[in-house]
Design an enzyme around this catalytic site. Structure first.
Site, PDB file in Angstrom:
ATOM      1  N   TYR A 154     140.214   7.930 106.936  1.00 43.43           N
ATOM      2  CA  TYR A 154     139.561   7.583 105.917  1.00 43.43           C
ATOM      3  C   TYR A 154     138.880   6.139 105.537  1.00 43.43           C
ATOM      4  O   TYR A 154     137.883   5.982 105.155  1.00 43.43           O
ATOM      5  CB  TYR A 154     140.573   7.782 104.522  1.00 43.43           C
ATOM      6  CG  TYR A 154     139.906   7.898 103.170  1.00 43.43           C
ATOM      7  CD1 TYR A 154     139.101   8.750 102.623  1.00 43.43           C
ATOM      8  CD2 TYR A 154     140.341   6.818 102.283  1.00 43.43           C
ATOM      9  CE1 TYR A 154     138.610   8.795 101.250  1.00 43.43           C
ATOM     10  CE2 TYR A 154     139.816   6.684 101.024  1.00 43.43           C
ATOM     11  CZ  TYR A 154     139.060   7.840 100.426  1.00 43.43           C
ATOM     12  OH  TYR A 154     138.578   7.530  99.154  1.00 43.43           O
ATOM     13  N   LYS A 158     135.449   4.491 105.364  1.00 38.56           N
ATOM     14  CA  LYS A 158     135.225   3.727 103.993  1.00 38.56           C
ATOM     15  C   LYS A 158     134.836   2.204 104.180  1.00 38.56           C
ATOM     16  O   LYS A 158     133.992   1.503 103.820  1.00 38.56           O
ATOM     17  CB  LYS A 158     136.355   3.752 103.071  1.00 38.56           C
ATOM     18  CG  LYS A 158     136.444   5.179 102.517  1.00 38.56           C
ATOM     19  CD  LYS A 158     135.309   5.598 101.678  1.00 38.56           C
ATOM     20  CE  LYS A 158     135.589   6.892 100.980  1.00 38.56           C
ATOM     21  NZ  LYS A 158     134.266   7.416 100.152  1.00 38.56           N
TER      22      LYS A 158
HETATM   23  P1  NAI Z   1     136.585  14.856  94.359  1.00 38.79           P
HETATM   24  O1  NAI Z   1     137.348  15.619  95.562  1.00 38.79           O
HETATM   25  O2  NAI Z   1     137.087  15.288  92.945  1.00 38.79           O
HETATM   26  O3  NAI Z   1     135.223  14.953  94.714  1.00 38.79           O
HETATM   27  C1  NAI Z   1     134.395  14.989  95.832  1.00 38.79           C
HETATM   28  C2  NAI Z   1     133.133  15.339  95.693  1.00 38.79           C
HETATM   29  O4  NAI Z   1     132.656  15.534  97.345  1.00 38.79           O
HETATM   30  C3  NAI Z   1     133.158  16.858  95.383  1.00 38.79           C
HETATM   31  O5  NAI Z   1     132.118  17.222  94.514  1.00 38.79           O
HETATM   32  C4  NAI Z   1     132.899  17.707  96.604  1.00 38.79           C
HETATM   33  O6  NAI Z   1     132.496  18.875  96.331  1.00 38.79           O
HETATM   34  C5  NAI Z   1     131.881  16.845  97.361  1.00 38.79           C
HETATM   35  N1  NAI Z   1     131.932  17.024  98.824  1.00 38.79           N
HETATM   36  C6  NAI Z   1     132.925  16.845  99.814  1.00 38.79           C
HETATM   37  N2  NAI Z   1     132.441  17.266 101.079  1.00 38.79           N
HETATM   38  C7  NAI Z   1     131.267  17.674 100.844  1.00 38.79           C
HETATM   39  C8  NAI Z   1     130.420  18.179 101.844  1.00 38.79           C
HETATM   40  N3  NAI Z   1     130.710  18.321 102.865  1.00 38.79           N
HETATM   41  N4  NAI Z   1     129.221  18.311 101.210  1.00 38.79           N
HETATM   42  C9  NAI Z   1     128.747  18.189  99.885  1.00 38.79           C
HETATM   43  N5  NAI Z   1     129.783  17.684  99.079  1.00 38.79           N
HETATM   44  C10 NAI Z   1     131.148  17.584  99.425  1.00 38.79           C
HETATM   45  O7  NAI Z   1     137.096  13.421  94.733  1.00 38.79           O
HETATM   46  P2  NAI Z   1     136.743  12.054  93.873  1.00 38.79           P
HETATM   47  O8  NAI Z   1     137.945  11.285  93.607  1.00 38.79           O
HETATM   48  O9  NAI Z   1     135.551  12.434  92.882  1.00 38.79           O
HETATM   49  O10 NAI Z   1     135.824  11.373  95.066  1.00 38.79           O
HETATM   50  C11 NAI Z   1     134.522  11.028  95.068  1.00 38.79           C
HETATM   51  C12 NAI Z   1     134.381   9.587  95.743  1.00 38.79           C
HETATM   52  O11 NAI Z   1     135.027   8.651  95.535  1.00 38.79           O
HETATM   53  C13 NAI Z   1     134.913   9.994  97.425  1.00 38.79           C
HETATM   54  O12 NAI Z   1     133.858   9.637  98.410  1.00 38.79           O
HETATM   55  C14 NAI Z   1     136.113   9.147  97.549  1.00 38.79           C
HETATM   56  O13 NAI Z   1     136.231   8.844  98.896  1.00 38.79           O
HETATM   57  C15 NAI Z   1     135.898   8.158  96.578  1.00 38.79           C
HETATM   58  N6  NAI Z   1     137.041   7.463  96.130  1.00 38.79           N
HETATM   59  C16 NAI Z   1     137.965   8.164  95.265  1.00 38.79           C
HETATM   60  C17 NAI Z   1     138.930   7.431  94.823  1.00 38.79           C
HETATM   61  C18 NAI Z   1     139.953   8.170  93.728  1.00 38.79           C
HETATM   62  O14 NAI Z   1     140.881   7.359  93.735  1.00 38.79           O
HETATM   63  N7  NAI Z   1     139.724   9.415  93.494  1.00 38.79           N
HETATM   64  C19 NAI Z   1     139.289   6.228  95.293  1.00 38.79           C
HETATM   65  C20 NAI Z   1     138.247   5.584  96.003  1.00 38.79           C
HETATM   66  C21 NAI Z   1     136.963   6.164  96.444  1.00 38.79           C
END
Ligand code: NAI
Length: 247
Positions: A154, A158
């Protein structure tokens, strides 16, 4: 409305941060192409945006599948005529200490979090170059800046996004296209829901603002970078981490 007339594409829009970004961009007047794998969740968001007077369409795609990315973004451009703003948000974790990490989990995380951004940028850049206006926003992470045990895949993905952001910013700056990253810290979404309460409590102790972030905290930063207010900002990593990492 600062994004009136703009068209945004958000990957991973079905939930969490991507969902909040899509809503925030739509509220600011952008038409939004919602990209993710789950048709039902995307359709619900389309309806939510429409009910609030906005415009959105769902484009079902798995961002790890090159052909799906190509055909999905092609359909979005056919539907809306262009893409002005790309938010590369889709992301996953597959945590494990590196010595035990399976090659499949390394590849899956790199493909989903990093290679997908390369694929999506390649599909939208022509549209941005043609109109000499564009905004690319990559959702990276504080762990791409400082590392995290158990998250080598990860953190590498990133950190890779940050390198990609700066390289792209240099490649397309002369065409009035900016490329920036947003680096969230600890945000309350499904991704962090599985963490233990103890882990969350100790994480909050290290956050000067004394709370975890919300998806809307991240969406506000994305909306700003997408607007003309951020016209002179490129190659930047904007921290949205409550002070967890400074500098
Ligand atoms: P989440 O798990 O709620 O959402 C992730 C989204 O990505 C979902 O809509 C999922 O369907 C989509 N996704 C995953 N694999 C996919 C694929 N192969 N094709 C199409 N869509 C796909 O997680 P969250 O927290 O909303 O994460 C969103 C972004 O923010 C990610 O890139 C994550 O790494 C980043 N992030 C999140 C943090 C947190 O604390 N939640 C902190 C830092 C970064």
């Amino acid at each position: 409305m600062k994004l009136e007339g703009r068209v945004a594409l958000v990957t991973g829009a079905s939930q969490g941060i991507g969902h909040a970004c899509a809503l925030a961009l739509a509220r600011e007047g952008a038409s939004v192409a919602l990209a993710a794998r789950n048709r039902q969740k995307l359709d619900e968001l389309v309806a939510q945006i429409a009910a609030a007077g906005g415009k959105a369409e769902a484009f079902v795609m798995d961002v790890t599948e090159e052909e799906q990315v190509k055909s999905g973004i092609k359909s979005a451009i056919a539907q809306f005529g262009k893409i002005d703003i790309l938010v590369n948000n889709a992301g996953i974790t597959r945590d494990q200490l590196l010595m035990r990490m399976k090659r499949a989990d390394w590849d899956f995380v790199l493909n989903t979090n990093l290679t997908s951004a390369y694929l999506c940028i390649q599909q939208v850049i022509g549209s941005m170059l043609k109109q000499r206006w564009g905004r690319i926003i990559n959702i990276t992470s504080v762990f791409g800046q400082m590392g995290q045990a158990g998250q080598a895949n990860y953190a590498a993905s990133k950190a890779g996004l940050i390198g990609l952001t700066m390289a792209m910013a240099r490649e397309v700056a002369s065409r009035n296209i900016t490329c920036n990253a947003v680096a969230p810290g600890f945000i309350e979404t499904n991704m962090t829901a599985a963490l233990s309460d103890e882990f969350k409590e100790s994480a909050v102790e290290n956050i000067p603002l004394g709370r975890v972030g919300s998806p809307e905290d991240v969406a506000s930063a994305v909306r700003f970078l997408a607007s003309d207010d951020a016209a002179y900002i490129t190659g930047h990593v904007l921290n949205v981490n409550g002070g967890l990492l400074m500098g």
